[in-house]
Design a protein around this motif. Structure first.
Motif, PDB file in Angstrom:
ATOM      1  N   GLU A 194      -1.863   6.567   0.178  1.00 39.05           N
ATOM      2  CA  GLU A 194      -3.259   6.857  -0.175  1.00 39.05           C
ATOM      3  C   GLU A 194      -4.187   5.759   0.361  1.00 39.05           C
ATOM      4  OE1 GLU A 194      -4.388   9.568  -1.714  1.00 39.05           O
ATOM      5  OE2 GLU A 194      -2.385  10.402  -2.039  1.00 39.05           O
ATOM      6  N   HIS A 230      -0.148  -1.729  -4.458  1.00 36.58           N
ATOM      7  CA  HIS A 230       0.462  -1.605  -5.785  1.00 36.58           C
ATOM      8  C   HIS A 230       1.314  -2.832  -6.085  1.00 36.58           C
ATOM      9  CE1 HIS A 230      -0.451   2.616  -6.707  1.00 36.58           C
ATOM     10  NE2 HIS A 230      -0.373   2.820  -5.406  1.00 36.58           N
ATOM     11  N   CYS A 234      -5.286   2.907  -0.857  1.00 34.83           N
ATOM     12  CA  CYS A 234      -6.395   2.391  -1.672  1.00 34.83           C
ATOM     13  C   CYS A 234      -5.886   1.247  -2.535  1.00 34.83           C
ATOM     14  CB  CYS A 234      -7.064   3.488  -2.471  1.00 34.83           C
ATOM     15  SG  CYS A 234      -5.911   4.616  -3.211  1.00 34.83           S
ATOM     16  N   ARG A 256      -3.384  -2.349  -8.834  1.00 33.05           N
ATOM     17  CA  ARG A 256      -3.489  -2.531  -7.380  1.00 33.05           C
ATOM     18  C   ARG A 256      -4.367  -3.715  -7.055  1.00 33.05           C
ATOM     19  NH1 ARG A 256      -5.713   3.103  -6.090  1.00 33.05           N
ATOM     20  NH2 ARG A 256      -5.849   3.251  -8.354  1.00 33.05           N
ATOM     21  N   CYS A 315      -3.060   5.742  -9.580  1.00 29.97           N
ATOM     22  CA  CYS A 315      -3.363   6.138  -8.193  1.00 29.97           C
ATOM     23  C   CYS A 315      -3.037   7.619  -7.993  1.00 29.97           C
ATOM     24  CB  CYS A 315      -2.500   5.273  -7.289  1.00 29.97           C
ATOM     25  SG  CYS A 315      -2.672   5.591  -5.538  1.00 29.97           S
ATOM     26  N   ARG A 316      -3.664   8.216  -7.008  1.00 32.54           N
ATOM     27  CA  ARG A 316      -3.378   9.626  -6.690  1.00 32.54           C
ATOM     28  C   ARG A 316      -1.910   9.840  -6.302  1.00 32.54           C
ATOM     29  NH1 ARG A 316      -8.506   9.215  -4.202  1.00 32.54           N
ATOM     30  NH2 ARG A 316      -7.523   8.499  -2.287  1.00 32.54           N
ATOM     31  N   GLU A 349       0.841  -1.204   0.000  1.00 24.95           N
ATOM     32  CA  GLU A 349       0.000   0.000   0.000  1.00 24.95           C
ATOM     33  C   GLU A 349       0.873   1.250   0.000  1.00 24.95           C
ATOM     34  OE1 GLU A 349      -3.994  -1.170   2.552  1.00 24.95           O
ATOM     35  OE2 GLU A 349      -2.185  -0.615   3.634  1.00 24.95           O
TER      36      GLU A 349
END
Ligand code: DLL
Length: 439
Positions: free
Chosen positions: A252, A257, A254, A320, A312-313, A249
């Motif tokens: 972020e 990765h 979420c 992911r 991703c941000r 992770e």
């Protein structure tokens, strides 16, 4: 910070690297590993049939059973003398799974772990304490090398002797903790019992957790004990895929990765082996693209997750994977209902009056499966009110019923009464297995 440029490539660039490496890897496995050759020959697939990433699905799966059948070195593609290191995962039944690395494999492994450490907020300035057991488990030496590689200072305290761990944490001013999430919670608990407040008296600001699942409820618990500002991430891997370093992770939070230039991930229906469309939940299958000592083509991890591909941000573009929702082999079937221990954990940890330690006991009484959940109260004083205990029990049962549709017997225990684990926690006792029942 992003450690490697490979984490930010366009999808087209990632796929090009994957295809080139896949072709090379299939050729490598086919020409050097007899069991791969036999399996591919049996379905009429040859390395030259792999012309696009789509062709991956032509390849047969590799399974844990293949390791057992060819124990210890039968799946290796290089002579034993070329191996720099051996690890093994402790099998609960039978022989362990032996894995090995060439010097180049070890470099790739280290690089992948470095990426994941940096994703979780690690920097060269960190004082790291690794509380995984050193030995055949890949977790400790894997994180060790990856963190040293980014320039951090590493203290290999290993697991166990929790009070001494806490002493080192204080004295070394440890800023980064590597552990299983359950052991990290235990360390905080022991610190408190010693009159040390992990938030105020220790300096840990990053937790890199892995080796077992960490639900969101557990992450909240981690913040409650270690402090709201602690960076709490989890990372994923398994011995057969080097160890840690497959995915992790970023801050972020979420999804994890995947290091896609080293691993291709697919999701399959565990019952049929069919590849599922993007976003669907199923069993994770991983093909290693750079592992030379022990090539892994379409390895069935038995871990259940879902993949998504939007950038991703954080700036990374790699695919992911969601937190695991269980393993195909730890799924319990209770009165015909599929139950994952993580579902139970989610319910339990949302109830503030109970702590994060629990045990699920499944039995067959007469012809009926029964589930008993023993869980510790967060605080001893709750024992003072019988009505309060009854209401709490009802709340837990209601929560479980609404998620699982199953009734469970709840046993509330005093804090500290269940066993603690220094490595991976064991939460389930399925007594039906002792009866030789197939469940
Ligand atoms: O646990 C490798 C590892 C060590 C990963 C340390 C991350 C950190 P094994 O002992 O072979 O390897 O166990 C692999 O552990 O198939 C999962 O079921 C489980 N597992 C590992 N990481 C996670 C995670 C290491 N983040 C098995 N969430 C895997 C849930 C995990 N389960």
């Amino acid at each position: 910070m992003i450690w490697a440029k490979e984490e930010t490539l366009s999808r087209k660039e990632i796929q090009q690297i994957q295809l080139n490496r896949l072709k090379e890897q299939v050729e490598w496995a086919y020409t050097r590993v007899q069991p791969y050759r036999e399996k591919m020959d049996a379905v009429g697939v040859r390395p030259e049939h792999i012309q696009s990433l789509n062709d991956l699905k032509l390849l047969p799966f590799t399974k844990k059973q293949d390791f057992r059948d060819h124990y210890p070195f039968g799946l290796f593609a290089v002579e034993r003398e070329k191996l720099k290191r051996i690890h093994a995962s402790s099998g609960t039944t039978g022989k362990p799974t032996v894995v090995g690395y060439t010097a180049a494999d070890m470099d790739n492994w280290t690089e992948n772990v470095s990426r994941i450490a940096v994703m979780g907020g690690a920097t060269a300035a960190d004082m790291v304490q690794i509380c995984f057991g050193y030995g055949m488990f890949t977790g400790a030496l894997g994180l060790h090398a990856g963190l040293e590689n980014i320039g951090a200072t590493v203290a290999p305290t290993s697991s166990g002797n929790t009070k001494k761990q806490i002493m080192f944490m204080q004295d070394l001013k440890t800023t980064l903790l590597v552990a299983t999430p359950s052991y990290a919670l235990h360390i905080a608990e022991v610190a408190r019992s010693m009159g040390i407040d992990p938030q105020k008296d220790l300096h840990v600001r990053i937790g890199l957790f892995g080796g077992e699942g960490m639900t969101e409820a557990m992450r909240d618990e981690m913040h409650r004990l270690w402090g709201p500002d602690m960076k709490v991430t989890q990372n994923y891997g398994m011995s057969e895929l080097n160890g840690p370093g497959v995915s992790g992770e970023c801050l972020e939070l979420c999804g994890m990765h995947i290091n896609e230039d080293h691993f291709i991930a697919e999701i399959i229906d565990p019952a049929t082996g069919e590849v599922l469309p993007e976003g669907e939940k199923g069993e994770l299958v991983i093909t290693c693209l750079t592992k030379k000592a022990l090539p892994m083509l379409r390895y069935r991890t038995m871990d259940i997750t879902r993949l998504f591909y939007e950038p991703c941000r954080c700036g990374r573009t790699t695919a992911r994977m969601e937190s695991l929702s269980g393993r195909t082999d730890d799924m319990l079937i209770i009165r015909g209902v599929n139950v994952f221990p993580t579902q139970i954990e989610e319910v339990l940890l949302q109830i503030p009056e109970i702590g994060p330690h629990y045990e699920i006991i499944v039995e067959r009484i007469g012809h009926l499966d029964t589930m008993k959940i023993q869980v510790e109260l967060a605080d001893d004083s709750l024992f003072d009110s019988y009505a309060g205990l009854e209401a709490l029990e009802k709340k837990i049962r209601g929560g479980l019923r609404s998620i699982l549709g199953l009734d469970a017997e709840i046993k509330l225990l005093a804090p500290g009464s269940l066993p603690r684990f220094e490595g991976k926690a064991k939460r389930v006792t399925d007594k039906r297995k002792d009866l030789g029942l197939n469940c």
